[in-house]
Write a protein that holds these residues in place. Structure first.
Motif, PDB file in Angstrom:
ATOM      1  N   GLU A   1       0.820  -1.210   0.000  1.00  0.00           N
ATOM      2  CA  GLU A   1       0.000   0.000   0.000  1.00  0.00           C
ATOM      3  C   GLU A   1       0.855   1.261   0.000  1.00  0.00           C
ATOM      4  O   GLU A   1       0.333   2.349  -0.223  1.00  0.00           O
ATOM      5  N   ALA A   2       2.130   1.118   0.245  1.00  0.00           N
ATOM      6  CA  ALA A   2       3.031   2.277   0.313  1.00  0.00           C
ATOM      7  C   ALA A   2       3.434   2.711  -1.094  1.00  0.00           C
ATOM      8  O   ALA A   2       3.937   1.911  -1.878  1.00  0.00           O
ATOM      9  N   GLY A   3       3.223   3.978  -1.387  1.00  0.00           N
ATOM     10  CA  GLY A   3       3.651   4.513  -2.673  1.00  0.00           C
ATOM     11  C   GLY A   3       5.103   4.945  -2.651  1.00  0.00           C
ATOM     12  O   GLY A   3       5.751   5.035  -3.685  1.00  0.00           O
ATOM     13  N   SER A   4       5.595   5.206  -1.451  1.00  0.00           N
ATOM     14  CA  SER A   4       6.985   5.637  -1.324  1.00  0.00           C
ATOM     15  C   SER A   4       7.626   4.947  -0.126  1.00  0.00           C
ATOM     16  O   SER A   4       6.936   4.398   0.734  1.00  0.00           O
ATOM     17  N   VAL A   5       8.950   4.972  -0.108  1.00  0.00           N
ATOM     18  CA  VAL A   5       9.744   4.404   0.974  1.00  0.00           C
ATOM     19  C   VAL A   5      10.862   5.377   1.303  1.00  0.00           C
ATOM     20  O   VAL A   5      11.206   6.239   0.490  1.00  0.00           O
ATOM     21  N   PHE A   6      11.417   5.229   2.478  1.00  0.00           N
ATOM     22  CA  PHE A   6      12.643   5.928   2.822  1.00  0.00           C
ATOM     23  C   PHE A   6      13.785   4.965   2.533  1.00  0.00           C
ATOM     24  O   PHE A   6      13.803   3.842   3.039  1.00  0.00           O
ATOM     25  N   VAL A   7      14.721   5.402   1.708  1.00  0.00           N
ATOM     26  CA  VAL A   7      15.890   4.582   1.401  1.00  0.00           C
ATOM     27  C   VAL A   7      16.995   4.981   2.358  1.00  0.00           C
ATOM     28  O   VAL A   7      17.406   6.139   2.411  1.00  0.00           O
ATOM     29  N   CYS A   8      17.441   3.994   3.119  1.00  0.00           N
ATOM     30  CA  CYS A   8      18.523   4.173   4.095  1.00  0.00           C
ATOM     31  C   CYS A   8      19.606   3.160   3.726  1.00  0.00           C
ATOM     32  O   CYS A   8      19.630   2.042   4.252  1.00  0.00           O
ATOM     33  N   GLY A   9      20.456   3.507   2.771  1.00  0.00           N
ATOM     34  CA  GLY A   9      21.459   2.563   2.286  1.00  0.00           C
ATOM     35  C   GLY A   9      20.786   1.429   1.538  1.00  0.00           C
ATOM     36  O   GLY A   9      20.020   1.655   0.604  1.00  0.00           O
ATOM     37  N   ASP A  10      21.043   0.203   1.981  1.00  0.00           N
ATOM     38  CA  ASP A  10      20.447  -0.981   1.348  1.00  0.00           C
ATOM     39  C   ASP A  10      19.072  -1.314   1.900  1.00  0.00           C
ATOM     40  O   ASP A  10      18.489  -2.331   1.536  1.00  0.00           O
ATOM     41  N   TRP A  11      18.563  -0.489   2.797  1.00  0.00           N
ATOM     42  CA  TRP A  11      17.268  -0.715   3.436  1.00  0.00           C
ATOM     43  C   TRP A  11      16.206   0.204   2.854  1.00  0.00           C
ATOM     44  O   TRP A  11      16.472   1.375   2.586  1.00  0.00           O
ATOM     45  N   SER A  12      15.001  -0.319   2.691  1.00  0.00           N
ATOM     46  CA  SER A  12      13.814   0.478   2.405  1.00  0.00           C
ATOM     47  C   SER A  12      12.960   0.426   3.653  1.00  0.00           C
ATOM     48  O   SER A  12      12.780  -0.648   4.251  1.00  0.00           O
ATOM     49  N   VAL A  13      12.412   1.580   4.058  1.00  0.00           N
ATOM     50  CA  VAL A  13      11.694   1.684   5.331  1.00  0.00           C
ATOM     51  C   VAL A  13      10.395   2.451   5.112  1.00  0.00           C
ATOM     52  O   VAL A  13      10.394   3.484   4.430  1.00  0.00           O
ATOM     53  N   ILE A  14       9.311   1.947   5.700  1.00  0.00           N
ATOM     54  CA  ILE A  14       8.033   2.659   5.659  1.00  0.00           C
ATOM     55  C   ILE A  14       7.552   2.879   7.088  1.00  0.00           C
ATOM     56  O   ILE A  14       7.911   2.146   8.005  1.00  0.00           O
ATOM     57  N   GLU A  15       6.728   3.905   7.217  1.00  0.00           N
ATOM     58  CA  GLU A  15       6.205   4.263   8.532  1.00  0.00           C
ATOM     59  C   GLU A  15       4.786   3.749   8.683  1.00  0.00           C
ATOM     60  O   GLU A  15       3.999   3.765   7.738  1.00  0.00           O
ATOM     61  N   GLY A  16       4.471   3.293   9.883  1.00  0.00           N
ATOM     62  CA  GLY A  16       3.111   2.917  10.250  1.00  0.00           C
ATOM     63  C   GLY A  16       2.693   3.739  11.451  1.00  0.00           C
ATOM     64  O   GLY A  16       3.318   4.753  11.771  1.00  0.00           O
ATOM     65  N   ASP A  17       1.680   3.309  12.128  1.00  0.00           N
ATOM     66  CA  ASP A  17       1.182   4.016  13.309  1.00  0.00           C
ATOM     67  C   ASP A  17       2.123   3.774  14.488  1.00  0.00           C
ATOM     68  O   ASP A  17       1.970   2.809  15.229  1.00  0.00           O
ATOM     69  N   GLY A  18       3.129   4.639  14.645  1.00  0.00           N
ATOM     70  CA  GLY A  18       4.095   4.513  15.741  1.00  0.00           C
ATOM     71  C   GLY A  18       5.154   3.458  15.518  1.00  0.00           C
ATOM     72  O   GLY A  18       5.895   3.117  16.437  1.00  0.00           O
ATOM     73  N   VAL A  19       5.224   2.923  14.280  1.00  0.00           N
ATOM     74  CA  VAL A  19       6.208   1.882  13.976  1.00  0.00           C
ATOM     75  C   VAL A  19       6.944   2.215  12.690  1.00  0.00           C
ATOM     76  O   VAL A  19       6.473   3.000  11.865  1.00  0.00           O
ATOM     77  N   TRP A  20       8.104   1.623  12.554  1.00  0.00           N
ATOM     78  CA  TRP A  20       8.865   1.634  11.313  1.00  0.00           C
ATOM     79  C   TRP A  20       9.042   0.185  10.880  1.00  0.00           C
ATOM     80  O   TRP A  20       9.332  -0.687  11.702  1.00  0.00           O
ATOM     81  N   PHE A  21       8.880  -0.065   9.576  1.00  0.00           N
ATOM     82  CA  PHE A  21       9.059  -1.402   9.010  1.00  0.00           C
ATOM     83  C   PHE A  21      10.048  -1.285   7.858  1.00  0.00           C
ATOM     84  O   PHE A  21       9.828  -0.530   6.909  1.00  0.00           O
ATOM     85  N   GLY A  22      11.161  -2.016   7.981  1.00  0.00           N
ATOM     86  CA  GLY A  22      12.202  -1.932   6.966  1.00  0.00           C
ATOM     87  C   GLY A  22      12.578  -3.284   6.420  1.00  0.00           C
ATOM     88  O   GLY A  22      12.420  -4.304   7.091  1.00  0.00           O
ATOM     89  N   TRP A  23      13.092  -3.293   5.185  1.00  0.00           N
ATOM     90  CA  TRP A  23      13.536  -4.530   4.560  1.00  0.00           C
ATOM     91  C   TRP A  23      14.784  -4.271   3.721  1.00  0.00           C
ATOM     92  O   TRP A  23      15.044  -3.169   3.269  1.00  0.00           O
ATOM     93  N   THR A  24      15.538  -5.325   3.580  1.00  0.00           N
ATOM     94  CA  THR A  24      16.710  -5.329   2.721  1.00  0.00           C
ATOM     95  C   THR A  24      16.777  -6.683   2.042  1.00  0.00           C
ATOM     96  O   THR A  24      16.340  -7.676   2.632  1.00  0.00           O
TER      97      THR A  24
END
Length: 146
Positions: A110-133
């Motif tokens: 459902e995320a149209g955008s992500v935060f790129v932190c090096g090799d990680w992509s991170v999305i924000e939720g309700d008080g949480v961060w979810f990242g993947w590499t």
């Protein structure tokens, strides 16, 4: 010992070992991943098997899932934090997706955008961060150009 007993014995032994070692052994053998939890960012930094410098210092309730396949870099992290990500994380259009989705994680599809932190992509939720590499080369290029 009859043939049925001889055939059933190994299956019972394997089932018993899995019951004794819990779900993590089952996940590692069958699903090819291992899941760990950490109380806070300090515990994560001290004991985690994956490097994620984007994790905010106030992070708590950290769940990490990593691949158990040799040379696989796949990992996901879910954490609770009220802090923003570091300034070097850049928001770009999402082009990657995680190998696994953790319970209570925001839906990456459902995320149209992500935060790129090096090799990680991170999305924000309700008080949480979810990242993947790993994330995609296109995301990293867009973050570098941004």
């Amino acid at each position: 010992m009859n043939a049925r007993t001889a055939l059933a014995a190994p299956a019972l032994i394997v089932a018993g070992l899995l019951a004794l070692t819990g779900c993590s052994a089952y996940d590692s053998l069958v699903h090819k991943y291992a899941t760990s939890t950490f109380d806070d960012a300090n515990a994560f930094e001290k004991d985690a098997e994956v490097d994620a410098p984007w994790i905010p210092a106030d992070a708590t309730d950290i769940t990490v899932r990593i691949s158990t396949l040799e040379d696989a870099a796949d990992a996901v992290i879910l954490l609770t934090s009220d802090s923003p990500l570091a300034d070097d994380c850049r928001e770009v259009d999402r082009r990657s997706a995680p190998s696994w989705v953790l319970d209570d994680a925001p839906d990456p599809y459902e995320a149209g955008s992500v935060f790129v932190c090096g090799d990680w992509s991170v999305i924000e939720g309700d008080g949480v961060w979810f990242g993947w590499t790993p994330n995609s080369p296109e995301e990293r290029e867009a973050a570098s150009a941004g």
